[in-house]
Design an enzyme around this catalytic site. Structure first.
Site, PDB file in Angstrom:
ATOM      1  CB  SER A 186      -0.891   0.027   1.252  1.00 27.25           C
ATOM      2  OG  SER A 186      -1.736  -1.084   1.279  1.00 27.25           O
ATOM      3  CB  ALA A 218       6.587  -3.486   5.318  1.00 27.33           C
ATOM      4  CB  ILE A 259      12.483   6.502  -3.672  1.00 25.98           C
ATOM      5  CG1 ILE A 259      13.444   5.364  -3.277  1.00 25.98           C
ATOM      6  CG2 ILE A 259      11.605   6.056  -4.826  1.00 25.98           C
ATOM      7  CD1 ILE A 259      12.735   4.120  -2.731  1.00 25.98           C
ATOM      8  CE  LYS A 267      15.019  -0.443   5.134  1.00 24.45           C
ATOM      9  NZ  LYS A 267      13.702  -1.010   4.690  1.00 24.45           N
ATOM     10  N   PRO A 320      18.182   1.128  -2.258  1.00 25.53           N
ATOM     11  CG  PRO A 320      15.870   1.163  -2.452  1.00 25.53           C
ATOM     12  CD  PRO A 320      16.973   0.514  -1.705  1.00 25.53           C
ATOM     13  CG  PHE A 323       6.526   6.367  -2.757  1.00 25.60           C
ATOM     14  CD1 PHE A 323       6.000   6.756  -3.984  1.00 25.60           C
ATOM     15  CD2 PHE A 323       7.854   6.691  -2.467  1.00 25.60           C
ATOM     16  CE1 PHE A 323       6.786   7.440  -4.904  1.00 25.60           C
ATOM     17  CE2 PHE A 323       8.635   7.376  -3.371  1.00 25.60           C
ATOM     18  CZ  PHE A 323       8.114   7.744  -4.594  1.00 25.60           C
ATOM     19  CB  SER A 358      17.838   2.241   3.191  1.00 26.43           C
ATOM     20  OG  SER A 358      18.233   3.592   3.077  1.00 26.43           O
ATOM     21  CE1 TYR A 383      13.773   3.670   7.256  1.00 27.53           C
ATOM     22  CE2 TYR A 383      15.937   4.485   6.590  1.00 27.53           C
ATOM     23  CZ  TYR A 383      14.717   3.941   6.261  1.00 27.53           C
ATOM     24  OH  TYR A 383      14.423   3.657   4.940  1.00 27.53           O
TER      25      TYR A 383
HETATM   26  P1  NAD Z   1       5.933   3.982   2.571  1.00 28.02           P
HETATM   27  O1  NAD Z   1       5.759   4.441   3.981  1.00 28.02           O
HETATM   28  O2  NAD Z   1       5.211   4.709   1.502  1.00 28.02           O
HETATM   29  O3  NAD Z   1       5.533   2.429   2.456  1.00 28.02           O
HETATM   30  C1  NAD Z   1       5.794   1.499   3.471  1.00 28.02           C
HETATM   31  C2  NAD Z   1       4.563   0.616   3.636  1.00 28.02           C
HETATM   32  O4  NAD Z   1       4.847  -0.342   4.668  1.00 28.02           O
HETATM   33  C3  NAD Z   1       3.314   1.389   4.077  1.00 28.02           C
HETATM   34  O5  NAD Z   1       2.217   1.094   3.245  1.00 28.02           O
HETATM   35  C4  NAD Z   1       3.064   0.900   5.501  1.00 28.02           C
HETATM   36  O6  NAD Z   1       1.699   0.864   5.866  1.00 28.02           O
HETATM   37  C5  NAD Z   1       3.678  -0.498   5.457  1.00 28.02           C
HETATM   38  N1  NAD Z   1       4.059  -0.981   6.776  1.00 28.02           N
HETATM   39  C6  NAD Z   1       4.721  -0.308   7.747  1.00 28.02           C
HETATM   40  N2  NAD Z   1       4.852  -1.072   8.843  1.00 28.02           N
HETATM   41  C7  NAD Z   1       4.282  -2.269   8.560  1.00 28.02           C
HETATM   42  C8  NAD Z   1       4.108  -3.460   9.301  1.00 28.02           C
HETATM   43  N3  NAD Z   1       4.524  -3.572  10.568  1.00 28.02           N
HETATM   44  N4  NAD Z   1       3.498  -4.507   8.699  1.00 28.02           N
HETATM   45  C9  NAD Z   1       3.023  -4.400   7.418  1.00 28.02           C
HETATM   46  N5  NAD Z   1       3.159  -3.283   6.681  1.00 28.02           N
HETATM   47  C10 NAD Z   1       3.774  -2.221   7.244  1.00 28.02           C
HETATM   48  O7  NAD Z   1       7.517   3.957   2.308  1.00 28.02           O
HETATM   49  P2  NAD Z   1       8.334   3.921   0.925  1.00 28.02           P
HETATM   50  O8  NAD Z   1       8.923   5.254   0.742  1.00 28.02           O
HETATM   51  O9  NAD Z   1       7.516   3.322  -0.154  1.00 28.02           O
HETATM   52  O10 NAD Z   1       9.516   2.934   1.314  1.00 28.02           O
HETATM   53  C11 NAD Z   1       9.463   1.566   0.944  1.00 28.02           C
HETATM   54  C12 NAD Z   1      10.758   0.896   1.364  1.00 28.02           C
HETATM   55  O11 NAD Z   1      11.862   1.526   0.728  1.00 28.02           O
HETATM   56  C13 NAD Z   1      11.038   0.956   2.873  1.00 28.02           C
HETATM   57  O12 NAD Z   1      11.542  -0.306   3.270  1.00 28.02           O
HETATM   58  C14 NAD Z   1      12.114   2.017   3.001  1.00 28.02           C
HETATM   59  O13 NAD Z   1      12.964   1.734   4.106  1.00 28.02           O
HETATM   60  C15 NAD Z   1      12.856   1.843   1.678  1.00 28.02           C
HETATM   61  N6  NAD Z   1      13.524   3.067   1.217  1.00 28.02           N
HETATM   62  C16 NAD Z   1      12.788   4.185   0.951  1.00 28.02           C
HETATM   63  C17 NAD Z   1      13.441   5.327   0.474  1.00 28.02           C
HETATM   64  C18 NAD Z   1      12.675   6.582   0.127  1.00 28.02           C
HETATM   65  O14 NAD Z   1      13.308   7.599  -0.234  1.00 28.02           O
HETATM   66  N7  NAD Z   1      11.345   6.576   0.203  1.00 28.02           N
HETATM   67  C19 NAD Z   1      14.837   5.302   0.273  1.00 28.02           C
HETATM   68  C20 NAD Z   1      15.546   4.134   0.547  1.00 28.02           C
HETATM   69  C21 NAD Z   1      14.883   3.006   1.004  1.00 28.02           C
END
Ligand code: NAD
Length: 243
Positions: A15, A74, A171, A145, A168, A17, A114, A141
């Protein structure tokens, strides 16, 4: 020769991003995909509500969805002052995903780590995946990770499960709820005159559909290592021997 069986996908955090973009890409190429998340934002694919730190909930979703490949995106977002939550989700939760995947005979686990796991506060130029995480992580965090990534990679081969972790950098793109929101707040507060460093700082950003594409490629390439024939092994040895 029989074709390899097509994978069935369960996107954990689907659900979110990045997770949603991964789901979109899987749907676009005709794959069967379900979502496991604590919140439901979409209704076009089967959805399993649950928390990854509850192993039985993850196991149930794996069984019901018929998944063979887990893409685990997640995580709580970066920047929350709650180290216990990061540990619960990113370490204990990731361990629960691994346990459930092994117990249910899944084939593949792709983990979204990450780039921050190797950041030590210094400039990092021309580094690659061989750089280990620093002794002291930048924050809770990144520490969680890094630990989650370690668990996923250590699970490679357990009960036939193949694993990979991607790191990544920042993003950006449609659906982002963190980066642009933060930047627009800075702008609204008129903080546009602030500068960090000498204005030559660099930070890597990747467009979200490219990060999603990388996850599909990683999943596709997770295949058991091929058994080489004696001839193939000797060809490789000869190739690398100095002439
Ligand atoms: P986001 O918050 O949009 O999506 C994360 C999803 O995980 C959410 O839908 C949330 O409801 C779900 N979630 C959280 N805790 C949970 C749990 N206990 N059980 C089930 N679902 C759970 O974040 P994003 O930006 O899409 O990031 C996705 C992944 O990419 C993450 O693992 C993040 O660490 C990694 N990441 C993100 C970035 C960035 O810039 N956004 C950069 C590097 C790595």
């Amino acid at each position: 020769m029989s074709l390899p069986q097509k994978d069935v996908y369960l996107v954990i955090g689907g659900s979110g991003f990045l997770g949603r973009h991964i789901v979109d890409k899987l749907l676009a190429r005709g794959d069967v995909v379900s979502i496991f998340d604590i919140v439901q934002r979409y209704h076009d694919v089967p959805f399993y509500s649950g928390d990854i730190s509850e192993e039985s909930q993850v196991a149930q979703a794996m069984q019901k969805s018929g998944a063979t490949c887990i893409i685990h995106t997640a995580s709580p977002p970066h920047g929350i002052d709650d180290p216990a939550l990061y540990w619960k989700v990113n370490v204990d939760g990731t361990q629960a995903v691994i346990n459930a995947a092994v117990a249910n005979g899944l084939r593949k686990l792709v983990f979204t780590s990450s780039a921050g796991v190797v950041f030590n506060g210094e400039d990092l130029v021309n580094i690659d995946e061989r750089l280990p995480p620093p002794e002291k992580s930048m924050d809770a965090y990144n520490e969680s990770k890094a630990k989650g990534e370690e668990l996923v990679l250590a699970a490679n081969g357990k009960g036939g499960l193949l694993t990979v972790a991607l790191r990544p950098s920042g993003i950006f793109g449609p659906g982002d709820r963190q980066v642009m929101h933060g930047l627009s707040q800075v702008f609204e507060r008129n903080q546009t005159n602030f500068q960090i460093g000498d204005n030559n700082n660099l930070f890597d950003w990747t467009y979200v559909t490219n990060v999603a594409h990388a996850h599909l490629l990683a999943a596709d390439k997770l295949v058991p290592p091929k058994q080489l024939s004696e001839q193939e092994t000797s060809n490789i040895v000869n190739y690398y021997l100095p002439t």
